[in-house]
Write an enzyme that holds these catalytic residues in place. Sequence first.
Site, PDB file in Angstrom:
ATOM      1  CG  HIS A  82      -2.256   0.866   1.149  1.00 19.90           C
ATOM      2  ND1 HIS A  82      -2.147   2.192   1.236  1.00 19.90           N
ATOM      3  CD2 HIS A  82      -3.372   0.679   1.091  1.00 19.90           C
ATOM      4  CE1 HIS A  82      -3.110   2.906   1.022  1.00 19.90           C
ATOM      5  NE2 HIS A  82      -4.174   2.041   0.940  1.00 19.90           N
ATOM      6  N   GLY A 163       6.340  21.996   9.419  1.00 13.54           N
ATOM      7  CA  GLY A 163       7.517  21.468   9.803  1.00 13.54           C
ATOM      8  C   GLY A 163       8.445  21.855   8.608  1.00 13.54           C
ATOM      9  CG  HIS A 168      10.720  12.005  12.436  1.00 21.33           C
ATOM     10  ND1 HIS A 168      11.127  10.523  12.694  1.00 21.33           N
ATOM     11  CD2 HIS A 168      10.832  12.319  13.613  1.00 21.33           C
ATOM     12  CE1 HIS A 168      11.205  10.486  13.976  1.00 21.33           C
ATOM     13  NE2 HIS A 168      11.126  11.342  14.612  1.00 21.33           N
ATOM     14  N   PRO A 169      13.019  11.182  10.276  1.00 21.87           N
ATOM     15  CG  PRO A 169      14.903  11.242  11.935  1.00 21.87           C
ATOM     16  CD  PRO A 169      13.764  11.837  11.346  1.00 21.87           C
ATOM     17  CB  THR A 170      12.553   6.438  12.661  1.00 21.05           C
ATOM     18  OG1 THR A 170      11.912   7.408  13.535  1.00 21.05           O
ATOM     19  CG2 THR A 170      13.970   6.359  12.784  1.00 21.05           C
ATOM     20  CB  ALA A 171       8.046   9.035  12.226  1.00 17.60           C
ATOM     21  N   GLY A 172       8.680   9.393   9.263  1.00 14.66           N
ATOM     22  CA  GLY A 172       8.263   9.891   7.642  1.00 14.66           C
ATOM     23  C   GLY A 172       7.508  10.991   8.149  1.00 14.66           C
TER      24      GLY A 172
END
Length: 300
Positions: A82, A163, A168-172
């Site tokens: 998805h 923003g 975000h480096p892990t959360a996108g």
Amino acid sequence: MAEYIHAVPNFSEGKRSDVIIAIVAQLKDKPGTKLLDYYPDADFNRTVVEVIGTPEALKEALLNMAGKAYELINMEDQRGAHPRIGAQDTIPLFPLMNIRLKDCVQLAENIGKEIYKRYGVPVYFCGENARSKERKNLDFIRKGQYEGLKKVVHLPERAPDIGPAALHPTAGATIVSAGEKALVAVNVILDTDDLDIAKTIAGNVRGPSGGFSTVRAIGLALEKISRVAVSMNMFDTDKTPIYRVFNVIELEARRHGTAVIGTEIVGTLPQEALINSAEHFLRLQNFKRDQIIENHLIEI
């Protein structure tokens, strides 16, 4: 009278049951909210959640849910069928009872601002909250998915609404929106394991490729039953009834030498979406909504 909102948040995990349970737990047994159900999909690697509640209670529950998703899902590792751009990928809101669309729009704005304030995750606004015509469409925001968006997020036309011009480096990132109606998710299952047939038929019914303007569709392999489905998001079942799209899929399936063996509704849907299909297939004459006995209960 109490105001109620229907939210259908989606997060990017559909395989790890411990992670799914931990995220969904943020919505369970919270005063002012009711968790209707949640629908993990291992092939999509995504879970759809349905929850209703009063505005402030629902806002806090959704923010807690998003925080847990950011904590437990690393987009650098996440893969699935998805489209997605973030751990808590979407938070769409819809008016349910005694509340106006513009109030849902304002609540979506507040949720978006609070997501960035609490968690430092950038936010895109979609639907009625979109900052441009293009961003009303999820497909435009998700173009390239997480991996592709990382490469172009610095461009003004692809940067988040809240923003810095970065993910975000892990959360996108998370997409927050308000809309008039919740989509109805429908999988029409075909009696074949040929994914190309499902993809071809999906192309015939989805709006951008010449099908129904309010339908988005993909071909999906259902590995557990060795069959494929035309998997659809239907954004307006009044303008485009389920039966109308079903009939086209059935005709196209026959043309490809296969048949429809079943239809799966994922999540909730308006009563009217089933009634108008019953009217069509049963050829009901002079049917009135007050003939449905349960519709009288609210008057007692």
